[in-house]
Design a protein around this motif. Sequence first.
Motif, mmCIF file in Angstrom:
data_model
loop_
_atom_site.group_PDB
_atom_site.id
_atom_site.type_symbol
_atom_site.label_atom_id
_atom_site.label_comp_id
_atom_site.label_asym_id
_atom_site.label_seq_id
_atom_site.Cartn_x
_atom_site.Cartn_y
_atom_site.Cartn_z
ATOM 1 N N GLU A 1 -24.891 -2.796 -8.208
ATOM 2 C CA GLU A 1 -26.267 -2.697 -8.717
ATOM 3 C C GLU A 1 -27.232 -2.143 -7.670
ATOM 4 O O GLU A 1 -28.432 -2.048 -7.920
ATOM 5 N N GLY A 2 -26.727 -1.818 -6.492
ATOM 6 C CA GLY A 2 -27.566 -1.222 -5.460
ATOM 7 C C GLY A 2 -28.178 -2.209 -4.495
ATOM 8 O O GLY A 2 -29.061 -1.851 -3.710
ATOM 9 N N VAL A 3 -27.712 -3.463 -4.517
ATOM 10 C CA VAL A 3 -28.230 -4.488 -3.608
ATOM 11 C C VAL A 3 -27.445 -4.421 -2.295
ATOM 12 O O VAL A 3 -26.217 -4.344 -2.304
ATOM 13 N N LYS A 4 -28.163 -4.448 -1.177
ATOM 14 C CA LYS A 4 -27.524 -4.361 0.135
ATOM 15 C C LYS A 4 -27.027 -5.745 0.552
ATOM 16 O O LYS A 4 -27.814 -6.610 0.920
ATOM 17 N N LEU A 5 -25.713 -5.942 0.469
ATOM 18 C CA LEU A 5 -25.116 -7.239 0.757
ATOM 19 C C LEU A 5 -23.990 -7.081 1.775
ATOM 20 O O LEU A 5 -23.146 -6.189 1.645
ATOM 21 N N ASN A 6 -23.978 -7.971 2.765
ATOM 22 C CA ASN A 6 -22.919 -8.009 3.779
ATOM 23 C C ASN A 6 -22.067 -9.238 3.495
ATOM 24 O O ASN A 6 -22.513 -10.376 3.658
ATOM 25 N N GLU A 7 -20.824 -9.017 3.065
ATOM 26 C CA GLU A 7 -19.993 -10.127 2.591
ATOM 27 C C GLU A 7 -19.734 -11.163 3.676
ATOM 28 O O GLU A 7 -19.850 -12.371 3.423
ATOM 29 N N GLN A 8 -19.391 -10.743 4.896
ATOM 30 C CA GLN A 8 -19.102 -11.707 5.951
ATOM 31 C C GLN A 8 -20.355 -12.493 6.328
ATOM 32 O O GLN A 8 -20.289 -13.697 6.587
ATOM 33 N N VAL B 1 -20.601 -10.108 -4.365
ATOM 34 C CA VAL B 1 -20.879 -8.932 -3.544
ATOM 35 C C VAL B 1 -20.465 -7.649 -4.268
ATOM 36 O O VAL B 1 -21.182 -6.640 -4.234
ATOM 37 N N LEU B 2 -19.323 -7.667 -4.928
ATOM 38 C CA LEU B 2 -18.888 -6.494 -5.689
ATOM 39 C C LEU B 2 -19.920 -6.098 -6.731
ATOM 40 O O LEU B 2 -20.288 -4.922 -6.861
ATOM 41 N N VAL B 3 -20.406 -7.076 -7.482
ATOM 42 C CA VAL B 3 -21.352 -6.801 -8.557
ATOM 43 C C VAL B 3 -22.718 -6.418 -7.992
ATOM 44 O O VAL B 3 -23.343 -5.440 -8.441
#
Length: 307
Positions: free
Chosen positions: A229-236, A223-225
């Motif tokens: 890079e501009g990718v929309k990621l929700n860690e939970q 998720v950090l990486v």
Amino acid sequence: MFIYIAGAGAMGCRFGYQLQKSGNEVVLLDSWQAHIDAIKAHGLHIVGDQDEVVPMTIMRPEEAHKQAEFIILFTKAMQLQDMLEKIKPVIGPETKVLCLLNGLGHEDVISKYIKHENIMMGVTVWTAGLKGPGEAILQGKGTINLQSFAAAGEAAVQDIVDTMNAAGLNVIYDNDVVPSIWRKACVNGTMNSTCALTDATIGQFFASEAAIRIVKTIIHEFVLVGTAEGVKLNEQEIVDYVMHTAEIAARHYPSMHQDLIQNHRLTEIDYINGAVARKGAKLGIATPYCQMITDLIHAKESILNIK
């Protein structure tokens, strides 16, 4: 439609079988000679939800000669460039290509061979297995999310979407498929390498608190990486998805375990955890778990003298 399936492993056989069954002309491309010989001699034996033998055309990639309308890429990640180089003569100006490989960064390789507007990237949750040469295990249902690089978006690939849906492949056009590709990479990055290193099923590995800490740390690095890079990621959301997937697939040995432990083949680690480690290094983001896992998998490949 005239279609090449570039990589006739388990998933390639599934897609080729379903697309041929719905009326398309399909050619499987692979370099596994025993697999080629079995299908040429006896047809493709389908087991699982059904039991039938289907005549199918299969050949080595360098033997392909008819220009393709549509190519689905199903090689192993490390075999992608070699496959594209071998089939370059059948790639025309209007040939559309869909990449459904595991891992990250494949568009960089594909764009060397395919016009940008003819590339589609996707992710699938269909599953399949191989019992042996010429024998595919097909069970259950799945979906595909894909996106075209063409400016026209869905309209540019509507014929492809319609063709695949007519084959029962359940395609969903996704205007932002990249987060789904990263989410699938998180599944592979938390299950494939860990189960290969511990020689465990998914359920066996995920059963301990220590394993869950490892899984969550790997996801955090992804998720950090990805976010950088501009990718929309929700860690939970990704943690929940990985845990749910692990529950469903608890009895399963993932593909990297099959490659490394069961069949002593090179793995795709450089395109999963290794890709995150490389991207992190360029971005100045520490990814110690992904780097360590990548190094351990390569060490195991070396121990087993896999080249």
